[in-house]
Design an enzyme around this catalytic site. Structure first.
Site, PDB file in Angstrom:
ATOM      1  N   LYS A  67      72.731 -82.627 -18.396  1.00 49.10           N
ATOM      2  CA  LYS A  67      70.951 -81.131 -18.225  1.00 49.10           C
ATOM      3  C   LYS A  67      71.535 -81.545 -16.442  1.00 49.10           C
ATOM      4  O   LYS A  67      71.061 -82.463 -15.585  1.00 49.10           O
ATOM      5  CB  LYS A  67      70.337 -82.348 -17.874  1.00 49.10           C
ATOM      6  CG  LYS A  67      69.029 -80.904 -18.133  1.00 49.10           C
ATOM      7  CD  LYS A  67      68.524 -80.140 -19.185  1.00 49.10           C
ATOM      8  CE  LYS A  67      67.441 -79.164 -18.741  1.00 49.10           C
ATOM      9  NZ  LYS A  67      67.222 -78.701 -19.964  1.00 49.10           N
ATOM     10  N   VAL A 112      67.070 -81.007 -29.031  1.00 49.01           N
ATOM     11  CA  VAL A 112      67.831 -81.673 -30.247  1.00 49.01           C
ATOM     12  C   VAL A 112      69.253 -81.380 -30.650  1.00 49.01           C
ATOM     13  O   VAL A 112      70.200 -82.260 -30.572  1.00 49.01           O
ATOM     14  CB  VAL A 112      67.030 -81.095 -31.396  1.00 49.01           C
ATOM     15  CG1 VAL A 112      67.370 -82.144 -32.285  1.00 49.01           C
ATOM     16  CG2 VAL A 112      65.436 -81.945 -30.952  1.00 49.01           C
ATOM     17  N   GLU A 139      73.478 -79.035 -20.717  1.00 46.46           N
ATOM     18  CA  GLU A 139      72.615 -78.120 -21.426  1.00 46.46           C
ATOM     19  C   GLU A 139      71.978 -76.945 -20.453  1.00 46.46           C
ATOM     20  O   GLU A 139      71.669 -77.831 -19.038  1.00 46.46           O
ATOM     21  CB  GLU A 139      71.411 -78.751 -22.192  1.00 46.46           C
ATOM     22  CG  GLU A 139      70.113 -77.904 -22.012  1.00 46.46           C
ATOM     23  CD  GLU A 139      68.916 -79.340 -23.045  1.00 46.46           C
ATOM     24  OE1 GLU A 139      68.152 -78.571 -23.675  1.00 46.46           O
ATOM     25  OE2 GLU A 139      70.027 -80.308 -23.179  1.00 46.46           O
ATOM     26  N   GLY A 140      71.638 -75.868 -20.566  1.00 49.61           N
ATOM     27  CA  GLY A 140      71.108 -75.242 -19.371  1.00 49.61           C
ATOM     28  C   GLY A 140      69.533 -75.337 -19.964  1.00 49.61           C
ATOM     29  O   GLY A 140      69.072 -76.162 -20.475  1.00 49.61           O
ATOM     30  N   ALA A 141      68.980 -74.923 -18.510  1.00 50.71           N
ATOM     31  CA  ALA A 141      67.429 -74.741 -18.326  1.00 50.71           C
ATOM     32  C   ALA A 141      67.062 -73.168 -18.774  1.00 50.71           C
ATOM     33  O   ALA A 141      67.245 -72.364 -18.565  1.00 50.71           O
ATOM     34  CB  ALA A 141      66.920 -75.284 -16.679  1.00 50.71           C
ATOM     35  N   PRO A 145      69.112 -77.233 -39.686  1.00 46.19           N
ATOM     36  CA  PRO A 145      67.298 -77.153 -39.975  1.00 46.19           C
ATOM     37  C   PRO A 145      66.437 -78.581 -39.519  1.00 46.19           C
ATOM     38  O   PRO A 145      66.681 -79.204 -38.714  1.00 46.19           O
ATOM     39  CB  PRO A 145      67.493 -78.042 -41.776  1.00 46.19           C
ATOM     40  CG  PRO A 145      68.089 -78.884 -41.692  1.00 46.19           C
ATOM     41  CD  PRO A 145      69.040 -78.039 -40.265  1.00 46.19           C
ATOM     42  N   LEU A 205      63.647 -80.900 -39.400  1.00 52.92           N
ATOM     43  CA  LEU A 205      64.059 -82.806 -39.301  1.00 52.92           C
ATOM     44  C   LEU A 205      62.716 -83.071 -39.758  1.00 52.92           C
ATOM     45  O   LEU A 205      61.771 -83.176 -38.618  1.00 52.92           O
ATOM     46  CB  LEU A 205      64.695 -83.663 -38.998  1.00 52.92           C
ATOM     47  CG  LEU A 205      66.468 -82.643 -38.167  1.00 52.92           C
ATOM     48  CD1 LEU A 205      66.702 -84.112 -37.014  1.00 52.92           C
ATOM     49  CD2 LEU A 205      66.981 -82.946 -39.514  1.00 52.92           C
ATOM     50  N   ILE A 220      63.401 -74.050 -27.795  1.00 47.99           N
ATOM     51  CA  ILE A 220      63.620 -73.167 -29.537  1.00 47.99           C
ATOM     52  C   ILE A 220      64.599 -74.308 -30.305  1.00 47.99           C
ATOM     53  O   ILE A 220      65.296 -74.299 -31.433  1.00 47.99           O
ATOM     54  CB  ILE A 220      64.702 -72.231 -29.533  1.00 47.99           C
ATOM     55  CG1 ILE A 220      65.982 -72.432 -28.622  1.00 47.99           C
ATOM     56  CG2 ILE A 220      63.895 -71.065 -28.753  1.00 47.99           C
ATOM     57  CD1 ILE A 220      67.258 -71.575 -28.804  1.00 47.99           C
ATOM     58  N   GLY A 221      64.891 -75.716 -29.946  1.00 42.16           N
ATOM     59  CA  GLY A 221      65.435 -77.361 -30.255  1.00 42.16           C
ATOM     60  C   GLY A 221      67.338 -76.735 -29.776  1.00 42.16           C
ATOM     61  O   GLY A 221      67.650 -77.876 -30.167  1.00 42.16           O
TER      62      GLY A 221
END
Length: 204
Positions: free
Chosen positions: A32, A17, A99-101, A183, A185, A13-14
């Site tokens: 991560k 980023v 960041e999770g997986a 948004p 990009l 889902i992004g």
């Protein structure tokens, strides 16, 4: 030490980023802990390319698995035993973005889900959600699951095209802070991401 855990209502889902934008905005370290799938590269490399952070602030994974699958399956295929003692949050100078997986209910092992690891850490979570159809159900279920395990929620961040009603009703029903919407990009560069993040996201 300020720590934010970035997770999502689903995979793809992004949130990588978003993590890059968040880490860059905070001047944080990025970690991560479990990477499953590294062809052609992992999320660490994406964040290194987009965040504008120096190389030393991109931390190595605790587990870097070759197979693109749920961590429990990737570890089994790769012949790796994922252990909780290797997943302790690193001590760093300054903020840390983790960041999770995948999503919250992704299994890390036969006995532990990603959300269980978040509960073990006890640090605030930012939930990334799509703006598109289906996001109300997925977002509210994810928030209920976090609360059931007493995981603190820093807020929800939407990713995608504008959908004013979804962006309004989810934080209102869930009673969580709305952090804004990142948004899509047209140009995926560090400068474009930093500009969009500063303009659209309210840091918790």
């Amino acid at each position: 030490m300020t720590i934010f855990i970035v997770t999502g209502t689903d995979t793809g889902i992004g949130k990588t980023v978003f993590s890059a934008g968040l880490a860059g905005a905070l001047g944080a370290c990025y970690w991560k802990p479990i990477q499953a799938g590294v062809d052609p590269e992992g999320d660490k490399e994406t964040v290194a390319a987009l965040s504008g952070l120096p190389a030393e602030r991109i931390l190595p994974e605790a587990y870097r698995l070759a197979t693109p699958a749920s961590p429990h399956l990737a570890a089994r295929i790769d012949g790796v035993d994922i252990r909780l003692d290797r997943l302790a949050l690193p001590r760093v100078d300054g903020p840390l973005v983790v960041e999770g997986a995948g999503g919250l209910m992704v299994p890390i092992s036969e006995t532990m889900l990603m959300i269980d690891l978040f509960a073990h850490w006890g640090q605030p979570v930012i939930l990334c959600a799509r703006t598109a159809l289906g996001t109300i159900n997925h977002s509210l279920l994810s928030i209920e699951a976090l609360r059931a395990r007493d995981v603190p929620i820093a807020g929800i961040a939407f990713i995608g095209d504008e959908h004013a009603e979804n962006e309004r009703i989810i934080p209102a029903l869930a009673k969580v802070p709305a952090l804004g919407r990142l948004p899509m990009l047209a140009e995926m560069t560090p400068d474009a991401l930093a500009h969009a993040f500063a303009r659209h996201i309210n840091l918790p």
